[in-house]
Design an enzyme around this catalytic site. Structure first.
Site, PDB file in Angstrom:
ATOM      1  N   ASP A  17      28.840  78.602  57.135  1.00 52.89           N
ATOM      2  CA  ASP A  17      27.390  78.541  57.033  1.00 52.89           C
ATOM      3  C   ASP A  17      26.888  77.598  58.143  1.00 52.89           C
ATOM      4  O   ASP A  17      27.676  76.825  58.691  1.00 52.89           O
ATOM      5  CB  ASP A  17      27.040  78.008  55.635  1.00 52.89           C
ATOM      6  CG  ASP A  17      25.587  77.654  55.510  1.00 52.89           C
ATOM      7  OD1 ASP A  17      24.754  78.551  55.694  1.00 52.89           O
ATOM      8  OD2 ASP A  17      25.284  76.467  55.229  1.00 52.89           O
ATOM      9  N   ASP A  19      23.130  75.783  58.556  1.00 54.11           N
ATOM     10  CA  ASP A  19      22.305  74.629  58.158  1.00 54.11           C
ATOM     11  C   ASP A  19      22.965  73.868  57.009  1.00 54.11           C
ATOM     12  O   ASP A  19      23.245  74.435  55.949  1.00 54.11           O
ATOM     13  CB  ASP A  19      20.912  75.088  57.682  1.00 54.11           C
ATOM     14  CG  ASP A  19      20.043  75.623  58.809  1.00 54.11           C
ATOM     15  OD1 ASP A  19      19.937  74.954  59.839  1.00 54.11           O
ATOM     16  OD2 ASP A  19      19.457  76.706  58.640  1.00 54.11           O
ATOM     17  N   ASP A 179      27.303  74.983  52.027  1.00 52.84           N
ATOM     18  CA  ASP A 179      26.749  73.826  51.315  1.00 52.84           C
ATOM     19  C   ASP A 179      25.893  74.199  50.119  1.00 52.84           C
ATOM     20  O   ASP A 179      25.486  73.317  49.370  1.00 52.84           O
ATOM     21  CB  ASP A 179      25.906  72.966  52.268  1.00 52.84           C
ATOM     22  CG  ASP A 179      24.629  73.670  52.724  1.00 52.84           C
ATOM     23  OD1 ASP A 179      24.696  74.888  53.002  1.00 52.84           O
ATOM     24  OD2 ASP A 179      23.569  73.014  52.797  1.00 52.84           O
TER      25      ASP A 179
END
Ligand code: PGA
Ligand code: MG
Length: 234
Positions: A17, A19, A179
């Site tokens: 991922d 961001d 996240d």
């Protein structure tokens, strides 16, 4: 989408991922969002707010900021504010955004052990691609897909599966690291193991999302960890 068939012995793939996982973009996302919503006199948002707003791309982030401030917004206004957001974000890119500590060494380690890497982000391609380029990371990845690359995005399995296909890899030899709930759910939906990072922008502790493993620093992301998780996948 390519119709390239993955060779039988394609490299195992680690999908990142963007961001809050590879890149700490929070400062710039907050700056550009606050510039955007100031056009409608909305009070600025904080990092704590961002963890509830980010995850489904800029358009949804703007909508959620208006919901947070209990202000109505119609579709055409979302589109004009999206243009304002994109203009500001691109103008300042890469701003204060930086790779998290240990990322580059981690990519070196994985590559040396024969792993390929890819990016699966809900950030729009027109932001994700130049950001990775400005941070000199583009060449590290066999595929980079954004929230608007396919008809669906994370947590839909097709976003991860499409990324794996573009990378010339196989779902049975791929793992997702992220996240937020979108990453862990997308991995579960695609049937690939997941690693959650504790340092990103989740609004709940990442362990509560029940990834297969949790790390708090990229030093912990080793080829041995990845191969162990791939060997024990359900
Ligand atoms: O920009 C977003 O909203 C989410 O981006 P990510 O999928 O890379 O976390
Ligand atoms: Mg993220």
């Amino acid at each position: 989408m390519t119709s390239r068939k993955a060779p039988i012995l394609s490299a195992p793939l680690v999908i990142f991922d963007l961001d809050g996982t590879m890149i700490d973009t929070a400062h710039d996302l907050i700056d550009s969002l606050n510039y955007t919503i100031a056009a409608r006199d909305l009070a600025p948002v904080t990092f704590e707010d961002l963890t509830h707003l980010v995850g489904q791309g800029a358009r949804v982030m703007i909508r959620r900021a208006f919901a947070l401030r209990e202000q109505p917004i119609d579709d055409s206004e979302v589109e004009s504010l999206l243009e304002r957001f994109l203009g500001h974000y691109k103008e300042h890119m890469p701003g204060k955004s930086r790779a998290y500590d240990g990322l580059e060494a981690c990519l070196d380690r994985l590559q040396a052990a024969g792993y390929a890497a890819a990016v699966c982000t809900n950030k729009m391609e027109e932001l994700a691609l130049p950001l990775l380029e400005k941070l000199s990371l583009t060449s590290r990845f066999s595929a980079i897909t954004g929230g608007d690359t396919f008809a669906v995005r994370k947590p839909d399995a097709a976003h991860i599966l499409g990324t794996i296909e573009r990378a010339g890899a196989l779902p049975a030899r791929s793992i997702m690291i992220g996240d937020s709930i979108n990453d862990i759910m997308a991995a579960r939906n695609a049937g690939v193991p997941s690693i959650g990072v504790t340092f990103g922008y989740s609004d709940v502790p990442v362990a509560e999302l029940k990834p297969d493993h949790v790390i708090s620093h990229f030093d912990e992301l080793t080829p041995e960890l990845v191969s162990g998780l791939l060997a024990h996948r359900n």
